[in-house]
Design a protein around this motif. Structure first.
Motif, PDB file in Angstrom:
ATOM      1  N   PRO A  80       3.317 -13.991  -8.809  1.00 16.22           N
ATOM      2  CA  PRO A  80       1.822 -13.669  -8.020  1.00 16.22           C
ATOM      3  C   PRO A  80       1.036 -14.726  -7.772  1.00 16.22           C
ATOM      4  O   PRO A  80       0.569 -15.314  -6.607  1.00 16.22           O
ATOM      5  CB  PRO A  80       1.293 -12.684  -8.829  1.00 16.22           C
ATOM      6  CG  PRO A  80       2.126 -12.283  -9.795  1.00 16.22           C
ATOM      7  CD  PRO A  80       3.123 -13.444 -10.272  1.00 16.22           C
ATOM      8  N   TYR A 159       6.368 -14.998   5.761  1.00 15.67           N
ATOM      9  CA  TYR A 159       5.548 -13.641   5.271  1.00 15.67           C
ATOM     10  C   TYR A 159       4.761 -13.368   6.672  1.00 15.67           C
ATOM     11  O   TYR A 159       4.758 -11.970   6.956  1.00 15.67           O
ATOM     12  CB  TYR A 159       4.518 -14.328   4.259  1.00 15.67           C
ATOM     13  CG  TYR A 159       3.150 -13.081   3.928  1.00 15.67           C
ATOM     14  CD1 TYR A 159       3.569 -11.859   3.192  1.00 15.67           C
ATOM     15  CD2 TYR A 159       2.126 -13.350   4.650  1.00 15.67           C
ATOM     16  CE1 TYR A 159       2.616 -10.892   3.116  1.00 15.67           C
ATOM     17  CE2 TYR A 159       1.203 -12.289   4.339  1.00 15.67           C
ATOM     18  CZ  TYR A 159       1.470 -11.258   3.416  1.00 15.67           C
ATOM     19  OH  TYR A 159       0.579 -10.102   3.623  1.00 15.67           O
ATOM     20  N   SER A 170       3.453  -4.828   0.525  1.00 13.51           N
ATOM     21  CA  SER A 170       4.455  -5.333  -0.576  1.00 13.51           C
ATOM     22  C   SER A 170       5.902  -5.236  -0.247  1.00 13.51           C
ATOM     23  O   SER A 170       6.773  -5.708  -0.776  1.00 13.51           O
ATOM     24  CB  SER A 170       4.187  -3.826  -1.325  1.00 13.51           C
ATOM     25  OG  SER A 170       4.593  -2.597  -0.580  1.00 13.51           O
ATOM     26  N   TYR A 171       5.955  -4.474   0.980  1.00 16.26           N
ATOM     27  CA  TYR A 171       7.507  -4.745   1.550  1.00 16.26           C
ATOM     28  C   TYR A 171       7.819  -6.051   1.914  1.00 16.26           C
ATOM     29  O   TYR A 171       8.922  -6.600   1.554  1.00 16.26           O
ATOM     30  CB  TYR A 171       7.572  -3.550   2.719  1.00 16.26           C
ATOM     31  CG  TYR A 171       8.996  -3.619   3.494  1.00 16.26           C
ATOM     32  CD1 TYR A 171      10.034  -2.504   2.487  1.00 16.26           C
ATOM     33  CD2 TYR A 171       9.671  -4.141   4.110  1.00 16.26           C
ATOM     34  CE1 TYR A 171      11.010  -2.343   3.026  1.00 16.26           C
ATOM     35  CE2 TYR A 171      10.777  -4.267   4.625  1.00 16.26           C
ATOM     36  CZ  TYR A 171      11.679  -3.137   3.879  1.00 16.26           C
ATOM     37  OH  TYR A 171      12.987  -2.823   4.365  1.00 16.26           O
ATOM     38  N   ILE A 173       6.380  -8.829   0.867  1.00 15.13           N
ATOM     39  CA  ILE A 173       6.614  -9.643  -0.581  1.00 15.13           C
ATOM     40  C   ILE A 173       7.975  -9.425  -1.104  1.00 15.13           C
ATOM     41  O   ILE A 173       8.954 -10.003  -1.450  1.00 15.13           O
ATOM     42  CB  ILE A 173       5.446  -9.262  -1.585  1.00 15.13           C
ATOM     43  CG1 ILE A 173       4.148  -9.797  -1.160  1.00 15.13           C
ATOM     44  CG2 ILE A 173       5.941  -9.908  -3.001  1.00 15.13           C
ATOM     45  CD1 ILE A 173       3.769 -11.098  -1.244  1.00 15.13           C
ATOM     46  N   ARG A 174       8.559  -8.149  -1.263  1.00 18.08           N
ATOM     47  CA  ARG A 174       9.642  -7.472  -1.850  1.00 18.08           C
ATOM     48  C   ARG A 174      10.907  -8.303  -1.118  1.00 18.08           C
ATOM     49  O   ARG A 174      11.855  -8.575  -1.644  1.00 18.08           O
ATOM     50  CB  ARG A 174       9.545  -6.068  -2.287  1.00 18.08           C
ATOM     51  CG  ARG A 174       9.321  -5.715  -3.587  1.00 18.08           C
ATOM     52  CD  ARG A 174       9.355  -4.183  -3.776  1.00 18.08           C
ATOM     53  NE  ARG A 174       9.011  -3.440  -2.848  1.00 18.08           N
ATOM     54  CZ  ARG A 174       9.793  -2.568  -2.214  1.00 18.08           C
ATOM     55  NH1 ARG A 174      11.041  -2.420  -2.423  1.00 18.08           N
ATOM     56  NH2 ARG A 174       9.129  -1.740  -1.266  1.00 18.08           N
ATOM     57  N   LYS A 175      10.807  -7.723   0.279  1.00 19.73           N
ATOM     58  CA  LYS A 175      12.005  -7.946   1.084  1.00 19.73           C
ATOM     59  C   LYS A 175      12.303  -9.281   1.885  1.00 19.73           C
ATOM     60  O   LYS A 175      13.261  -9.659   1.953  1.00 19.73           O
ATOM     61  CB  LYS A 175      12.239  -6.848   2.162  1.00 19.73           C
ATOM     62  CG  LYS A 175      12.501  -5.597   1.502  1.00 19.73           C
ATOM     63  CD  LYS A 175      13.700  -5.203   1.064  1.00 19.73           C
ATOM     64  CE  LYS A 175      13.865  -3.876   0.239  1.00 19.73           C
ATOM     65  NZ  LYS A 175      15.171  -3.680  -0.120  1.00 19.73           N
ATOM     66  N   ILE A 178      10.438 -12.624  -1.958  1.00 19.17           N
ATOM     67  CA  ILE A 178      11.156 -12.573  -3.364  1.00 19.17           C
ATOM     68  C   ILE A 178      12.735 -13.124  -3.525  1.00 19.17           C
ATOM     69  O   ILE A 178      13.008 -13.878  -4.036  1.00 19.17           O
ATOM     70  CB  ILE A 178      10.979 -11.378  -4.238  1.00 19.17           C
ATOM     71  CG1 ILE A 178       9.340 -11.203  -4.467  1.00 19.17           C
ATOM     72  CG2 ILE A 178      11.705 -11.447  -5.530  1.00 19.17           C
ATOM     73  CD1 ILE A 178       8.917 -12.180  -5.499  1.00 19.17           C
ATOM     74  N   PRO A 179      13.506 -12.453  -2.506  1.00 16.10           N
ATOM     75  CA  PRO A 179      14.823 -12.862  -2.411  1.00 16.10           C
ATOM     76  C   PRO A 179      15.081 -14.347  -2.101  1.00 16.10           C
ATOM     77  O   PRO A 179      15.974 -14.896  -2.594  1.00 16.10           O
ATOM     78  CB  PRO A 179      15.531 -12.063  -1.351  1.00 16.10           C
ATOM     79  CG  PRO A 179      14.441 -10.990  -1.141  1.00 16.10           C
ATOM     80  CD  PRO A 179      13.174 -11.259  -1.690  1.00 16.10           C
ATOM     81  N   MET A 182      14.677 -16.476  -5.185  1.00 15.73           N
ATOM     82  CA  MET A 182      15.188 -16.124  -6.452  1.00 15.73           C
ATOM     83  C   MET A 182      15.768 -17.235  -7.080  1.00 15.73           C
ATOM     84  O   MET A 182      15.567 -17.240  -8.591  1.00 15.73           O
ATOM     85  CB  MET A 182      16.237 -14.998  -5.924  1.00 15.73           C
ATOM     86  CG  MET A 182      16.516 -14.083  -6.966  1.00 15.73           C
ATOM     87  SD  MET A 182      14.977 -13.162  -7.265  1.00 15.73           S
ATOM     88  CE  MET A 182      15.495 -12.648  -9.048  1.00 15.73           C
TER      89      MET A 182
END
Lengths: 259, 280
Positions: A80, A159, A170-171, A173-175, A178-179, A182
């Protein structure tokens, strides 16, 4: 000119030979020492002895437990923060990076003494105290690994693109983020595990029986088991590090296919 | 104001570091200026600048300086030879191996060397078979020079690791330009390469020095404390706790280490930054 060139090549060749022998001999000698019995036959007895040694196995499981804790704390703290730095205050990145390098300036043994005399007793009463210490020790490496991944993908653009296409925070960030980072996250995980598996100064000062401290004591009484475990842990570090470089290559290939 | 609010997002990391790195550091600073009754004193610094503690600093300094010089020279020659070789897999293998060995250190390294140069080690036995009895005299693996050999085993790989990129940044245009202006190979090295590389090599030296000075596990596992380096003395003061103001002395020793390692590391960072202008 030709003889001079030949001499230079011969010199370089002998340096390479010397270096390779210097690198390989201890690994070879230790493997023979550990895995050959007195009749010159190959044996796994030292490892069998090690797995029968309860103290050693307990220390290994403690070290694994601490490394899992350290990995979780590191990711919780850094992912974060680095994302925030890249998305909100990129101007602060330089000095935060500088800040995360400070643990390198203070030798682990000194950090350990300071930790011992500044932390409350209830914290020091559990080996989990080491999780906090090791998160600090790993910080220079884990931070740089994650930061490098975020820099490589231009996180801000990615982003913003996700958000402008209607993704919720949040979507996005997650999709989207983050990938793509990784590989950096996994490098940080591996580097942290490698550090925890070998750390000795803190654990011996705080008197916890982690794998390295127990190994150091075991070496006094049973040399071949200690040498065998040393070879195995060298192998472990090798696997972990080649895992990291493998990640780098895989990512590179993926980009090639995509392009 | 808005800017200040923006920085709030850094609060978790900063407070974590303040607690688990800042507080220990403050403890080191505070206790090194106190005696065991918590009264202010400068006595700890008098203690550490004489007798066994001064010897510990001298011993650590000698070990770090020697291992840094040897690994700087040999590591430089080795990475130079590797990067000029035509055989690419060799370069990759050496880079990986250096990464592993520079990171191994610690306790496993000590035991691996017992298998090489201990009294029943492989090299010891080989040398005995050709008539060289290394344990004939007073030498042991657990002596200064023995520990130095073991230290080289993580110092040289570190040097290889940090100096390999150096040779990738040397552009062939430099050599072509020099040669076309009539420079010989010696001129090229003396007038171009060495002036460019010197600050960086100096930085590498400082990093190697700091790396060796801060190391503890290898010495602890190999010599079980018989070779009184500074970290070994700190650990024994904390562990035994029989000496008057022992903890405070240990803290003062720690402060001394932070200064030496800190100055070296910062020096490395500055030199590295200065020489980065050549790497584009």
């Amino acid at each position: 000119m030709a003889p001079l060139k030949l001499a230079a090549t011969a010199f370089r060749g002998s340096i390479i030979f010397l270096g390779l022998v210097f690198f390989a001999l201890p690994v070879y000698a230790a493997s023979v020492f550990a895995f050959e019995n007195s009749e010159g036959q190959y044996t796994l007895d030292p490892l069998r002895n090690a797995s029968a040694n309860q103290e050693l196995m307990q220390s290994l499981s403690l070290t694994l437990q601490i490394s899992i804790g350290t990995v979780f704390l590191t990711l919780l703290l850094l992912v974060p923060t680095v994302a925030y730095l890249h998305l909100v205050i990129p101007g602060a990145r330089a000095w935060v990076e500088f800040l995360t390098l400070t643990p390198l300036v203070i030798p682990p043994i000194v950090q350990g003494v300071g930790f011992l005399y500044s932390m409350p007793v209830w914290l020091k009463a559990t080996p989990n105290a080491l999780i906090f210490a090791y998160t600090i020790l790993a910080l220079p490496f884990s931070y740089r690994a994650i930061d490098a991944a975020f820099s490589a993908i231009d996180a801000k653009t990615l982003y913003d693109a996700a958000r402008s296409l209607g993704a919720k925070f949040s979507y996005a960030i997650r999709k989207a983020l983050i990938p793509n980072v990784m590989t950096g996250i996994l490098s940080a995980v591996f580097l942290t595990i490698a550090l925890v598996l070998g750390e000795f100064a803190y654990a011996s000062l705080l008197l916890w029986d982690t794998f390295p401290t127990v190994l150091a004591v075991a070496g006094m009484s049973n040399a071949s088991t200690a040498v065998a475990l040393s070879v195995v842990s060298l192998l472990g570090v090798w696997l972990i590090l080649s895992g990291i470089s493998g990640l780098g290559r895989r990512k590179y290939r993926k980009i090639e296919i995509g392009a | 104001m808005k800017k200040l609010v923006g920085y709030l997002g850094l609060a978790p990391l900063i407070s974590f570091m303040a607690i688990f790195l800042g507080l220990p550091l403050i403890a080191i600073l505070r206790f090194s200026f106190l005696n065991s009754e918590n009264q202010f004193t400068l006595n700890n610094f008098v203690t550490i600048s004489s007798g066994i503690y001064r010897e510990a600093f001298w011993l650590s300094f000698q070990l770090s300086f020697t291992s840094a010089v040897i690994s700087l020279l040999f590591g430089f020659l080795f990475s130079y030879s590797i990067s000029t070789s035509q055989f690419a897999p060799l370069k990759r293998a050496v880079a990986t191996a250096s990464g592993v060995l520079a990171n191994t250190g610690g306790v496993p390294l000590a035991f691996m060397f017992i298998a090489v140069l201990g009294s029943y080690g492989m090299l010891t036995t080989w040398l005995k078979n050709v008539g060289v009895e290394i344990y004939g005299g007073s030498w042991t693996l657990y002596s200064f020079s023995g520990l130095l050999i073991v230290y080289l085993y993580f110092q040289v790989p570190l040097m290889v690791l940090i100096s390999l990129p150096l040779f990738e940044n040397i552009r062939s245009e430099w050599r072509d330009a020099a040669t076309s202006l009539g420079a010989s190979t010696v001129d090229y090295w003396r007038k171009i390469l060495i002036p460019i590389l010197t600050p960086q090599l100096l930085g590498f030296f400082l990093l190697l020095f700091a790396n060796s000075f801060a190391a503890y596990a290898t010495a602890a596992a190999l010599t079980s404390g018989s070779l009184a380096l500074v970290p070994v003395q700190i650990a024994s003061l904390i562990g035994s706790n029989v000496q008057v103001d022992g903890v405070n002395t240990a803290m003062a020793l720690g402060l001394g280490m932070v200064l030496l390692v800190g100055i070296s590391t910062v020096g490395y960072a500055i030199l590295e930054k200065r020489s980065s202008q050549w790497r584009r």
